[in-house]
Design an enzyme around this catalytic site. Structure first.
Site, PDB file in Angstrom:
ATOM      1  N   ARG A  37      13.720  25.974 -17.123  1.00 48.62           N
ATOM      2  CA  ARG A  37      12.763  25.686 -16.102  1.00 48.62           C
ATOM      3  C   ARG A  37      12.386  27.120 -15.427  1.00 48.62           C
ATOM      4  O   ARG A  37      12.824  28.106 -15.808  1.00 48.62           O
ATOM      5  CB  ARG A  37      13.657  24.973 -15.002  1.00 48.62           C
ATOM      6  CG  ARG A  37      14.017  24.090 -15.078  1.00 48.62           C
ATOM      7  CD  ARG A  37      15.468  23.400 -13.776  1.00 48.62           C
ATOM      8  NE  ARG A  37      15.462  22.059 -13.985  1.00 48.62           N
ATOM      9  CZ  ARG A  37      17.108  21.944 -14.327  1.00 48.62           C
ATOM     10  NH1 ARG A  37      17.536  22.733 -15.104  1.00 48.62           N
ATOM     11  NH2 ARG A  37      17.288  20.601 -14.460  1.00 48.62           N
ATOM     12  N   LYS A  80      20.017  24.302 -12.251  1.00 50.95           N
ATOM     13  CA  LYS A  80      19.817  23.440 -11.031  1.00 50.95           C
ATOM     14  C   LYS A  80      21.370  22.950 -10.505  1.00 50.95           C
ATOM     15  O   LYS A  80      22.145  22.808 -11.261  1.00 50.95           O
ATOM     16  CB  LYS A  80      18.840  22.314 -11.477  1.00 50.95           C
ATOM     17  CG  LYS A  80      18.481  21.551 -10.243  1.00 50.95           C
ATOM     18  CD  LYS A  80      17.247  20.483 -10.632  1.00 50.95           C
ATOM     19  CE  LYS A  80      16.734  19.563  -9.505  1.00 50.95           C
ATOM     20  NZ  LYS A  80      15.926  18.754  -9.867  1.00 50.95           N
ATOM     21  N   HIS A 122       6.377  23.652 -17.164  1.00 48.62           N
ATOM     22  CA  HIS A 122       7.100  22.532 -17.380  1.00 48.62           C
ATOM     23  C   HIS A 122       6.663  21.890 -18.452  1.00 48.62           C
ATOM     24  O   HIS A 122       7.257  20.901 -19.035  1.00 48.62           O
ATOM     25  CB  HIS A 122       7.094  21.696 -16.160  1.00 48.62           C
ATOM     26  CG  HIS A 122       8.396  21.072 -15.837  1.00 48.62           C
ATOM     27  ND1 HIS A 122       9.446  21.715 -15.570  1.00 48.62           N
ATOM     28  CD2 HIS A 122       8.492  19.735 -15.670  1.00 48.62           C
ATOM     29  CE1 HIS A 122      10.406  20.547 -15.325  1.00 48.62           C
ATOM     30  NE2 HIS A 122       9.820  19.390 -15.268  1.00 48.62           N
ATOM     31  N   ARG A 134       8.682  22.496 -21.068  1.00 50.38           N
ATOM     32  CA  ARG A 134      10.137  21.873 -21.182  1.00 50.38           C
ATOM     33  C   ARG A 134      10.100  20.305 -21.504  1.00 50.38           C
ATOM     34  O   ARG A 134      10.793  19.983 -22.385  1.00 50.38           O
ATOM     35  CB  ARG A 134      10.286  21.966 -19.672  1.00 50.38           C
ATOM     36  CG  ARG A 134      11.817  21.268 -19.258  1.00 50.38           C
ATOM     37  CD  ARG A 134      12.480  21.700 -17.885  1.00 50.38           C
ATOM     38  NE  ARG A 134      13.645  21.040 -17.443  1.00 50.38           N
ATOM     39  CZ  ARG A 134      14.930  21.277 -17.680  1.00 50.38           C
ATOM     40  NH1 ARG A 134      15.021  22.330 -18.660  1.00 50.38           N
ATOM     41  NH2 ARG A 134      15.705  20.528 -17.342  1.00 50.38           N
ATOM     42  N   HIS A 152      20.552  18.052 -17.415  1.00 49.49           N
ATOM     43  CA  HIS A 152      20.147  16.975 -16.721  1.00 49.49           C
ATOM     44  C   HIS A 152      21.605  16.093 -16.298  1.00 49.49           C
ATOM     45  O   HIS A 152      22.507  15.961 -17.317  1.00 49.49           O
ATOM     46  CB  HIS A 152      19.328  16.179 -17.457  1.00 49.49           C
ATOM     47  CG  HIS A 152      17.959  16.440 -17.635  1.00 49.49           C
ATOM     48  ND1 HIS A 152      16.972  15.977 -18.576  1.00 49.49           N
ATOM     49  CD2 HIS A 152      17.213  17.158 -16.738  1.00 49.49           C
ATOM     50  CE1 HIS A 152      15.826  16.742 -18.307  1.00 49.49           C
ATOM     51  NE2 HIS A 152      15.892  17.220 -17.214  1.00 49.49           N
ATOM     52  N   TYR A 176      11.283  12.727 -20.276  1.00 46.12           N
ATOM     53  CA  TYR A 176      11.044  13.774 -20.641  1.00 46.12           C
ATOM     54  C   TYR A 176      10.539  13.528 -22.209  1.00 46.12           C
ATOM     55  O   TYR A 176       9.687  14.347 -22.532  1.00 46.12           O
ATOM     56  CB  TYR A 176      11.863  15.167 -20.555  1.00 46.12           C
ATOM     57  CG  TYR A 176      12.034  15.763 -19.124  1.00 46.12           C
ATOM     58  CD1 TYR A 176      12.291  15.252 -18.208  1.00 46.12           C
ATOM     59  CD2 TYR A 176      11.424  17.004 -19.326  1.00 46.12           C
ATOM     60  CE1 TYR A 176      12.513  15.832 -16.702  1.00 46.12           C
ATOM     61  CE2 TYR A 176      11.615  17.615 -17.912  1.00 46.12           C
ATOM     62  CZ  TYR A 176      11.946  17.203 -16.929  1.00 46.12           C
ATOM     63  OH  TYR A 176      12.114  17.810 -15.595  1.00 46.12           O
TER      64      TYR A 176
END
Length: 337
Positions: free
Chosen positions: A174, A200, A275, A278, A301, A310
């Site tokens: 990220r 995250k 992104h 990503r 994730h 994704y």
């Protein structure tokens, strides 16, 4: 709408040192300190709650007396808001994320007994298509074109820009994780070059640096060390820095990706973002046969459904399980015969 008795101030005493003289912004900082979050996520949540508080001020609403009807009105305002970066209306996912931040903020206030209930709980949140992402994706050939454009950049910032691209494309980081890296986060572990960072949700994470990725990073650090007149192992501070030594910020990374995409002649270059790389990381990893759970772990994730979203190539008929089932049956038949 209701107007606060004292603009911007909390109308009732609360616990833990927060009193009637405490402004909602102080609640926000207390809430953020109470969460294990990366600096990027902390900044995003702060912006989301600040946006809500600003709307409350503009409409004369005390945020500590808001109901789900007020939250619904704010959500509809967000849905009609144009994102200045894209020139398009905010996506349902962006609106949902802002409401999620508000819900966490209010849940904290409920625990402090500053509000009796969370007004976001019963609000009408946008429906999110978990199978769709508004992020513009990139094919492996397009990522290769970005690398070619980066290598063709002979300017002073060329080595740094190539290192930025390698970390984004090869690790799928990220942008907040990328710009938060320090030189001290890069090291060696069990025979691997590696990088450690806070992902995250405030989770400590580590990733391996493939040889090409490590080479791009080392080349940049060597150039930077020569400019500073020190040995490469004496460098400290931010891993990715500006010419003045300041930490590279996320906006500069956005501009870099679009500049390289334009130089590479990619369509929709002005809609690409970090992104996008990503997403390309996930799609390429799955196309190369990397198991879903390994891609999920690499991307940090919590839910494999997010990883699947994704993967832009997941509906490619070349990957239909029927081919493998029939091929295996044919192989068994040939063996038994």
């Amino acid at each position: 709408m209701r107007r606060p008795t004292t603009p911007g101030l909390v109308p009732r005493p609360v616990d833990r040192g927060l009193t009637a003289a405490t402004a909602p912004v102080d609640f926000t900082e207390a809430w953020l300190r109470n969460r294990r979050l990366s600096e990027h996520t902390r900044a995003a949540y702060r912006r989301d709650v600040t946006g809500w508080l600003s709307w409350c001020t503009a409409t004369g609403l005390d945020p500590l007396q808001a109901s789900f009807l007020d939250v619904n009105a704010y959500a509809r305002t967000l849905e009609a808001t144009v994102d200045p970066r894209s020139g398009r209306l905010l996506t349902p996912a962006t609106v949902a994320r802002k409401l999620s931040a508000m819900s966490s903020w209010y849940a904290f206030l409920v625990r402090l007994r500053a509000v009796p209930a969370n007004p976001v709980t019963d609000a009408d949140r946008p429906r999110i298509d978990r199978d769709h992402s508004a992020t513009v994706g990139l094919s492996p050939d397009q990522v290769d074109a970005l690398f070619a454009a980066a290598r063709a950049d002979t300017g002073a910032s060329g080595p740094r820009n190539l290192a930025v691209l390698a970390l984004l494309a090869d690790l799928g980081l990220r942008v907040g994780e990328l710009v938060s890296l320090d030189v001290a986060d890069v090291g060696d572990e069990r025979g691997h070059r590696s990088v450690r960072f806070v992902g995250k949700g405030g989770r400590a994470r580590r990733r391996a640096l493939a040889p090409d990725t490590a080479a791009a990073l080392d080349a940049y650090l060597a150039v930077r060390a020569r400019a500073a007149g020190v040995a490469a192992d004496a460098l400290d501070g931010p891993l990715l820095a500006t010419a003045s030594g300041a930490r590279l910020d996320r906006h500069a990374v956005f501009r870099l990706v679009r500049r390289l995409a334009r130089a590479a002649g990619l369509p929709a270059w002005d809609r690409l973002s970090p992104h996008s790389l990503r997403h390309a990381f996930a799609t390429t990893a799955r196309a190369e046969g990397v198991p879903l759970e390994d891609v999920q772990d690499a991307m940090g994730h919590a839910d494999p459904r997010t990883t699947r979203r994704y993967d832009r190539d997941r509906y490619n008929l070349d990957r239909d399980p029927a081919y493998r089932i029939v091929a295996a049956r044919t192989a068994r038949a040939a063996t038994s015969g």
